[in-house]
Design an enzyme around this catalytic site. Structure first.
Site, PDB file in Angstrom:
ATOM      1  N   CYS A 202       2.144  28.752 -15.238  1.00 43.80           N
ATOM      2  CA  CYS A 202       1.712  29.345 -16.505  1.00 43.80           C
ATOM      3  C   CYS A 202       1.032  28.336 -17.404  1.00 43.80           C
ATOM      4  CB  CYS A 202       2.909  29.972 -17.200  1.00 43.80           C
ATOM      5  SG  CYS A 202       3.514  31.334 -16.227  1.00 43.80           S
TER       6      CYS A 202
ATOM      7  N   PRO B 204       0.832  -1.206   0.000  1.00 42.20           N
ATOM      8  CA  PRO B 204       0.000   0.000   0.000  1.00 42.20           C
ATOM      9  C   PRO B 204       0.865   1.255   0.000  1.00 42.20           C
ATOM     10  CG  PRO B 204       0.070  -0.961   2.198  1.00 42.20           C
ATOM     11  CD  PRO B 204       0.880  -1.872   1.304  1.00 42.20           C
TER      12      PRO B 204
END
Ligand code: LLP
Length: 443
Positions: free
Chosen positions: A364, A294
């Site tokens: 951006c 996990p």
């Protein structure tokens, strides 16, 4: 059945303190933001330990369990040392992850090396550091590894990664067990791989599969285990091979938003253990040792990211945007997988004159939106936004896009905060740049 921490959106120690601010691990998040700057990754030690203990308790009925935390979710020396102190081993997928756990003091026999294109250097490093198991993914890797083992006169302990052909309902980029996946041997190729192993310096212990990530269904594990155990029995019959290990992979989901309803570690453990009991009866073999890998369910809920709110924009007759000082470079998941997150304002967590806003990142790209349409109180520049469930696959997938420094990370517990990853500096950003002499200008 008890709940486990992967079923909560917030870290277990998250509460509103007497200053009216949000705190985690007894640390006021507004003070943490002031002290360490933002964006800041904050990890709650209590939540990590709680989930590790949930897993151990949930699987305590099955005696042969190797818990291997999947480092790809978040890999730092401090978190490795912490998980190791909880008795976990590690699934690593690169020289970098291997080196990190090694330097954190982990016994390398408790490390398992995965990946679909491990390099010669990485495989050599794994052998030389004494990694416990290498999960071999394909024929190319089998022969590479065998050559390396022979040149060192060593036997190398391996599992074979197989593709069980199971589709689970998660984002297609994080499904891995379906038939045309890039990972592992097809079921029809296992025998050829075993024949190779039998005349090599490789020692095969068992089979490995991983079916995907952010999984909410339990039935897929039942199907996976049936296939793994069926194959162990078949290989015993065909080759007289007594393989006694299966690696079930990772994948248990977490709760990012209210509509996510992941099963608890206890439910998953019950399904896995009963599926093994059924399959060993059905195929008449002894109970194998299991490996679990996990990642997300161990570390996700423990982590939050703090951001400072900056500019805002009201699109006439449209959305209200607020921009934070981070975004897709510290959390790629919303732009990559359309992942959803919850957040609150750490300096006014209880205010309830709510408005619907969109939280934009600073990078951006128009796609750099952290959270679409979230209900938050009246926002002002300087507010500290706390985004929940950012422990997994945030820092580990972070980039320096736009040449922005990666954030720092602090571990909090018992009102103490410790920096475990320092904030990158502008000099870190240019540390590997080289200007050829002919282009050099005096500055
Ligand atoms: N074992 C193997 C072989 C894996 O490939 C993975 C994850 C794991 C274990 C751990 O799975 P987990 O328990 O964390 O679900 N970047 C994506 C997730 C990619 C998962 C890749 N493999 C995301 O942000 O959702």
């Amino acid at each position: 059945m008890p709940n486990s921490t992967n079923q909560f959106i917030k870290p277990v120690s998250c509460r509103v303190n007497s200053n009216g601010n949000l705190e985690i691990g007894g640390c006021d998040l507004v003070e943490l933001a002031q002290k360490y700057g933002t964006p800041l990754y904050v990890l709650d030690e209590e939540t990590i330990r709680a989930v590790c203990r949930d897993y151990k308790k949930a699987f305590s009925l099955y005696k042969k369990v190797n818990m291997m935390y999947a480092s790809k979710a978040l890999c730092t020396m401090a978190t490795s040392a912490l998980m190791y102190s909880e008795g976990f081993g590690f699934d690593v997928v690169s020289a970098g992850e291997m080196y990190t756990v090694y330097k954190a003091g982990v016994d390398m026999s408790k490390v398992l090396f995965n990946g679909n294109n491990k390099s010669v250097d990485e495989l050599a490093m794994a052998i030389d550091l004494g990694v416990g198991r290498i999960s071999v993914d394909n024929f190319f890797e089998l022969s590479l590894l065998d050559e390396l083992a022979k040149s060192r006169n060593k036997s190398v302990d391996i599992l074979l990664r197989i593709t069980p052909g199971i589709e689970c309902h998660t984002h297609e980029y994080i499904q891995t067990g379906h038939l045309d996946s890039k990972f592992g041997f097809d079921l029809t190729q296992i025998d050829e791989a075993v024949e190779f192993v039998l005349s090599s310096n490789l020692k095969l212990h068992g089979l490995h599969a991983h079916i995907g990530s952010q999984i909410f269904e339990t039935a897929v594990y039942r199907d996976e285990i049936d296939i793994l155990i069926r194959e162990l029995a078949r290989l015993d019959e065909k080759f007289g091979l007594k393989l006694d290990e299966i690696n079930i992979g990772g994948g248990l989901g977490v709760k990012y938003v209210d509509s996510d309803l992941p099963p608890s570690t206890y439910e998953i453990a019950n399904v896995i253990i009963s599926a093994i009991e059924d399959a060993i009866k059905k195929y008449n073999i002894d109970a194998p040792a299991i490996f679990l890998e996990p990642g997300r369910s161990i570390i996700s809920t423990a982590g939050v990211t703090l951001y400072t709110l900056g500019s805002s924009k009201q699109v006439p007759k449209g959305r209200k945007y607020f921009a934070v000082d981070g975004g897709m470079a510290d959390n790629a998941r919303p732009s990559m997988y359309q992942a959803e997150y919850c957040a609150v304002v750490a300096n006014k967590p209880e205010e309830n004159s709510l408005q619907t806003v969109t939280i934009a990142g600073r990078f951006c790209e128009s796609g750099d939106i952290l959270i679409h349409n979230i209900e938050l109180p009246e926002l002002e520049e300087g507010d500290i936004l706390c985004v929940f469930n950012t422990g997994a696959y945030n820092y580990s997938m972070a980039s320096n896009y736009n040449r922005v420094e990666k954030p720092a990370m602090v571990l909090v517990n018992n009102s103490q905060s410790d920096i475990i990853v320092s904030r990158e500096t502008l000099d870190d950003l240019i540390a590997h740049d080289i200007i050829p002499d002919r282009l050099r200008v005096d500055v």
